[in-house]
Write an enzyme that holds these catalytic residues in place. Structure first.
Site, PDB file in Angstrom:
ATOM      1  N   SER A  99     -53.820 -34.183 -93.908  1.00 51.66           N
ATOM      2  CA  SER A  99     -52.630 -33.409 -94.275  1.00 51.66           C
ATOM      3  C   SER A  99     -52.771 -32.705 -95.626  1.00 51.66           C
ATOM      4  O   SER A  99     -53.225 -33.279 -96.606  1.00 51.66           O
ATOM      5  CB  SER A  99     -51.406 -34.320 -94.321  1.00 51.66           C
ATOM      6  OG  SER A  99     -50.280 -33.577 -94.764  1.00 51.66           O
ATOM      7  N   LEU A 100     -52.326 -31.472 -95.646  1.00 55.31           N
ATOM      8  CA  LEU A 100     -52.270 -30.688 -96.883  1.00 55.31           C
ATOM      9  C   LEU A 100     -50.879 -30.723 -97.506  1.00 55.31           C
ATOM     10  O   LEU A 100     -50.622 -30.028 -98.492  1.00 55.31           O
ATOM     11  CB  LEU A 100     -52.681 -29.241 -96.606  1.00 55.31           C
ATOM     12  CG  LEU A 100     -54.121 -29.046 -96.144  1.00 55.31           C
ATOM     13  CD1 LEU A 100     -54.385 -27.586 -95.830  1.00 55.31           C
ATOM     14  CD2 LEU A 100     -55.103 -29.579 -97.160  1.00 55.31           C
ATOM     15  N   SER A 101     -49.997 -31.530 -96.970  1.00 55.19           N
ATOM     16  CA  SER A 101     -48.633 -31.619 -97.495  1.00 55.19           C
ATOM     17  C   SER A 101     -48.587 -31.846 -99.002  1.00 55.19           C
ATOM     18  O   SER A 101     -47.837 -31.167 -99.699  1.00 55.19           O
ATOM     19  CB  SER A 101     -47.862 -32.725 -96.785  1.00 55.19           C
ATOM     20  OG  SER A 101     -46.843 -32.199 -95.996  1.00 55.19           O
ATOM     21  N   LYS A 122     -42.568 -38.285 -85.217  1.00 55.83           N
ATOM     22  CA  LYS A 122     -41.468 -37.331 -85.053  1.00 55.83           C
ATOM     23  C   LYS A 122     -40.432 -37.762 -84.011  1.00 55.83           C
ATOM     24  O   LYS A 122     -39.254 -37.502 -84.169  1.00 55.83           O
ATOM     25  CB  LYS A 122     -42.010 -35.951 -84.704  1.00 55.83           C
ATOM     26  CG  LYS A 122     -42.763 -35.299 -85.840  1.00 55.83           C
ATOM     27  CD  LYS A 122     -43.356 -33.971 -85.388  1.00 55.83           C
ATOM     28  CE  LYS A 122     -44.144 -33.317 -86.477  1.00 55.83           C
ATOM     29  NZ  LYS A 122     -43.311 -32.616 -87.437  1.00 55.83           N
ATOM     30  N   ASN A 145     -38.638 -33.793 -88.244  1.00 54.22           N
ATOM     31  CA  ASN A 145     -39.746 -33.529 -89.155  1.00 54.22           C
ATOM     32  C   ASN A 145     -39.426 -33.943 -90.584  1.00 54.22           C
ATOM     33  O   ASN A 145     -40.294 -34.373 -91.311  1.00 54.22           O
ATOM     34  CB  ASN A 145     -40.127 -32.051 -89.120  1.00 54.22           C
ATOM     35  CG  ASN A 145     -41.337 -31.762 -89.980  1.00 54.22           C
ATOM     36  OD1 ASN A 145     -42.353 -32.427 -89.849  1.00 54.22           O
ATOM     37  ND2 ASN A 145     -41.217 -30.815 -90.886  1.00 54.22           N
ATOM     38  N   THR A 182     -45.241 -36.472 -89.564  1.00 55.15           N
ATOM     39  CA  THR A 182     -46.192 -35.862 -88.657  1.00 55.15           C
ATOM     40  C   THR A 182     -46.407 -36.849 -87.512  1.00 55.15           C
ATOM     41  O   THR A 182     -45.836 -37.940 -87.504  1.00 55.15           O
ATOM     42  CB  THR A 182     -47.496 -35.476 -89.395  1.00 55.15           C
ATOM     43  OG1 THR A 182     -48.317 -34.701 -88.525  1.00 55.15           O
ATOM     44  CG2 THR A 182     -48.257 -36.666 -89.907  1.00 55.15           C
TER      45      THR A 182
END
Length: 112
Positions: free
Chosen positions: A33-35, A90, A111, A86
Site C-alpha cells: 500500500s502507498l496509503s 471492506k 473504505n 483495503t
C-alpha cells in the site's frame, strides 16, 4: 531500500504510544500500500498552514481478518482519528461498526 513507512501489525497497535493523532490503513496484505506515502504528504502540506497537523501520521497495518474486530477496538481506544480499509476488510467491517449510510449498505462494503 527500506520504506520510511514500515508495515505494522496488531502487536504494534497493542503497544501504540499515547498522544499522537493517528490515521491508519488496515489490510491483509498491506505491505504494497502507498496509503502512508499519499496521506503523510497531504498531512505535511496541511501542517504548513495549521500546526495542529504536525503530529498527525498515517501508518499501515497488516491485520488478518480474524483480528479485524480487535484492531478496530484498539484504534478506537488509542484515539485514532480515522482508518481506511483495503481487502479483505471492506465487507466484513460492516458487521463490526455502528451505523452506515445508505450507499455503504447498498455497496455492502466500506473504505473509510
Amino acid at each position: 531500500m527500506s520504506s520510511p513507512y514500515p508495515t505494522l501489525t496488531l502487536s504494534d497497535l497493542t503497544s501504540w504510544p499515547e498522544g499522537r493523532t493517528g490515521l491508519a490503513l488496515l489490510g491483509h496484505p498491506a505491505a504494497h500500500s502507498l496509503s502512508p506515502v499519499i496521506h503523510n504528504a497531504a498531512l505535511a502540506e496541511l501542517a504548513r498552514s495549521d500546526a495542529a497537523f504536525a503530529t498527525w501520521r498515517h501508518d499501515k497495518f497488516d491485520i488478518p481478518p480474524a483480528d479485524l474486530k480487535r484492531a478496530l477496538e484498539l484504534l478506537h481506544q488509542k484515539g485514532f482519528a480515522g482508518v481506511n480499509l483495503t481487502a479483505p476488510h471492506k465487507e466484513p467491517v460492516l458487521e463490526l461498526v455502528e451505523g452506515s449510510d445508505a450507499f455503504t449498505r447498498a455497496a455492502r462494503a466500506a473504505n473509510t
